[in-house]
Design an enzyme around this catalytic site. Structure first.
Site, PDB file in Angstrom:
ATOM      1  N   ARG A  58       0.831  -1.212   0.000  1.00  0.00           N
ATOM      2  CA  ARG A  58       0.000   0.000   0.000  1.00  0.00           C
ATOM      3  C   ARG A  58       0.864   1.259   0.000  1.00  0.00           C
ATOM      4  O   ARG A  58       0.565   2.244  -0.685  1.00  0.00           O
ATOM      5  CB  ARG A  58      -0.904  -0.033   1.232  1.00  0.00           C
ATOM      6  CG  ARG A  58      -1.904   1.125   1.302  1.00  0.00           C
ATOM      7  CD  ARG A  58      -2.965   0.847   2.353  1.00  0.00           C
ATOM      8  NE  ARG A  58      -3.827   2.009   2.529  1.00  0.00           N
ATOM      9  CZ  ARG A  58      -3.938   2.690   3.660  1.00  0.00           C
ATOM     10  NH1 ARG A  58      -3.231   2.345   4.727  1.00  0.00           N
ATOM     11  NH2 ARG A  58      -4.748   3.724   3.736  1.00  0.00           N
ATOM     12  N   HIS A  62       0.691   4.209  -2.774  1.00  0.00           N
ATOM     13  CA  HIS A  62       0.415   5.599  -2.391  1.00  0.00           C
ATOM     14  C   HIS A  62       1.571   6.524  -2.774  1.00  0.00           C
ATOM     15  O   HIS A  62       1.344   7.694  -3.088  1.00  0.00           O
ATOM     16  CB  HIS A  62       0.146   5.682  -0.887  1.00  0.00           C
ATOM     17  CG  HIS A  62      -1.227   5.208  -0.511  1.00  0.00           C
ATOM     18  ND1 HIS A  62      -1.954   5.765   0.524  1.00  0.00           N
ATOM     19  CD2 HIS A  62      -2.019   4.241  -1.038  1.00  0.00           C
ATOM     20  CE1 HIS A  62      -3.120   5.150   0.614  1.00  0.00           C
ATOM     21  NE2 HIS A  62      -3.170   4.219  -0.319  1.00  0.00           N
ATOM     22  N   ASN A  90      -3.382   8.723   4.356  1.00  0.00           N
ATOM     23  CA  ASN A  90      -2.151   8.004   4.691  1.00  0.00           C
ATOM     24  C   ASN A  90      -1.925   7.804   6.185  1.00  0.00           C
ATOM     25  O   ASN A  90      -0.911   7.215   6.586  1.00  0.00           O
ATOM     26  CB  ASN A  90      -0.941   8.748   4.118  1.00  0.00           C
ATOM     27  CG  ASN A  90      -0.856   8.630   2.613  1.00  0.00           C
ATOM     28  OD1 ASN A  90      -1.326   7.651   2.036  1.00  0.00           O
ATOM     29  ND2 ASN A  90      -0.261   9.615   1.967  1.00  0.00           N
ATOM     30  N   HIS A 187      -5.719  -5.878  -2.979  1.00  0.00           N
ATOM     31  CA  HIS A 187      -6.611  -5.931  -1.819  1.00  0.00           C
ATOM     32  C   HIS A 187      -6.753  -7.351  -1.270  1.00  0.00           C
ATOM     33  O   HIS A 187      -7.481  -7.561  -0.303  1.00  0.00           O
ATOM     34  CB  HIS A 187      -7.997  -5.371  -2.182  1.00  0.00           C
ATOM     35  CG  HIS A 187      -8.007  -3.884  -2.345  1.00  0.00           C
ATOM     36  ND1 HIS A 187      -9.091  -3.194  -2.845  1.00  0.00           N
ATOM     37  CD2 HIS A 187      -7.063  -2.948  -2.088  1.00  0.00           C
ATOM     38  CE1 HIS A 187      -8.807  -1.896  -2.879  1.00  0.00           C
ATOM     39  NE2 HIS A 187      -7.580  -1.733  -2.425  1.00  0.00           N
TER      40      HIS A 187
END
Length: 317
Positions: A58, A62, A90, A187
């Site tokens: 992740r 990001h 975040n 995911h």
């Protein structure tokens, strides 16, 4: 073997066209042990904390979606200047220490050579591979950026996005419909807090309290875990039925109405994306190949802002 050849050809085509400075052999002469060192540290982090792989994947996503893959997500805030990592989307990022540990060891071995952006890209790949997923050759040679702004984190795709919003967000960064569906498969790892899917299980719209596309039993279980006035900050749900294993369970559950986010369910709202969901649910091999291809592509996103090799990943030189 065919998959490996395909992935290698993909690397070549992407980087011959987009970046002459990046190469899978970038550190072959200057820091040949960089990749084994990073892999060892990721593995150690996983042993101590099973949430590390999801966190690193992740974090890389990001990072790349804001200012390109320049490690801007790793920079600390300074005074009133809030950095990306302190932006609302975040706040739940963690496991930064894994990158710090890798950087510290690499600085001892090869001072001033390996960028924080490359460490993060390699750590994300290792997180996937060490969780049972595919591996791929990561092109290296990224530079670290010096700018990180919390408000820019709001440009990340949100879990409430519909398919049009998702496509717009990905296409702005040169990513296709295929990349969108494949990268959503990330995911398969991790956990989500209630706030990211609350919109689907309470007051969904004027007609339904719960999103009618959800499995009633699944939605009921989520409502018990996440009541409308939930006060348990740690409450939430696993992203799929095997949250520490990188597999294709995410797609299988999505087809059964058992996904968490609106943005997951959105993948079933066009024939193209639904077809890809079905393809990956039916074949883990096809998913792994597509995911590796899309990760290589995503990790090549650049705004041209990378300027240095940071000595400390949390602070610009």
């Amino acid at each position: 073997m065919a998959s490996l050849i395909t992935i290698t050809l993909i690397i070549s085509s992407i980087f011959m066209s987009s970046s002459n400075s990046m190469s899978v052999d970038y550190y072959k002469q200057t820091c040949p042990e960089a990749e084994p060192v990073i892999s060892k540290i990721v593995h150690k982090g996983m042993i101590n904390d099973k949430t590390v792989p999801a966190a690193l994947l992740r974090m890389h996503f990001h990072d790349c979606f804001i200012r390109g893959c320049d490690a801007s997500v790793l920079l600390n805030s300074s005074g009133k200047e809030k950095a990306e990592k302190d932006g609302a989307p975040n706040i739940s990022l963690h496991a930064f220490y894994v990158i710090d540990n890798a950087k510290e060891e690499l600085e001892r071995m090869c001072p001033g050579v390996v960028s924080c952006a490359d460490i993060l890209a390699l750590a994300a790949r290792d997180a996937v591979a060490l969780s049972g997923g595919p591996t791929w050759d990561v092109p290296k040679g990224r530079k670290d950026g010096r700018i990180s702004k919390a408000n820019e984190s709001l440009q990340l795709p949100f879990p409430t996005f519909n398919i049009s919003q998702l496509h717009r967000s990905f296409s702005k960064r040169g990513l296709s419909w295929e990349d969108l569906v494949a990268l959503s498969g990330g995911h398969t790892l991790g956990f989500s807090h209630c706030s990211s899917f609350q919109n689907r299980i309470h007051n969904f719209n004027n007609l339904n309290d719960v999103d009618p596309t959800m499995s009633p039993a699944f939605a009921g279980a989520l409502k018990r875990t996440c009541p409308i006035h939930n006060k348990v900050r740690s409450a939430g749900a696993n992203m799929d039925s095997s949250p520490t294993v990188f597999d294709n369970a995410y797609y299988k559950l999505l087809l059964q109405g058992m996904s968490l986010f609106s943005s997951d369910q959105a993948l079933l709202t066009t024939s193209k994306t639904k077809g890809l969901v079905r393809k990956y649910a039916a074949s883990e091999e096809h998913f792994f190949e597509a995911f590796a291809k899309s990760m290589i592509k995503m990790s090549s996103i650049s705004s041209g802002g990378g300027a240095e090799i940071r000595l400390n990943c949390r602070v610009a030189n």
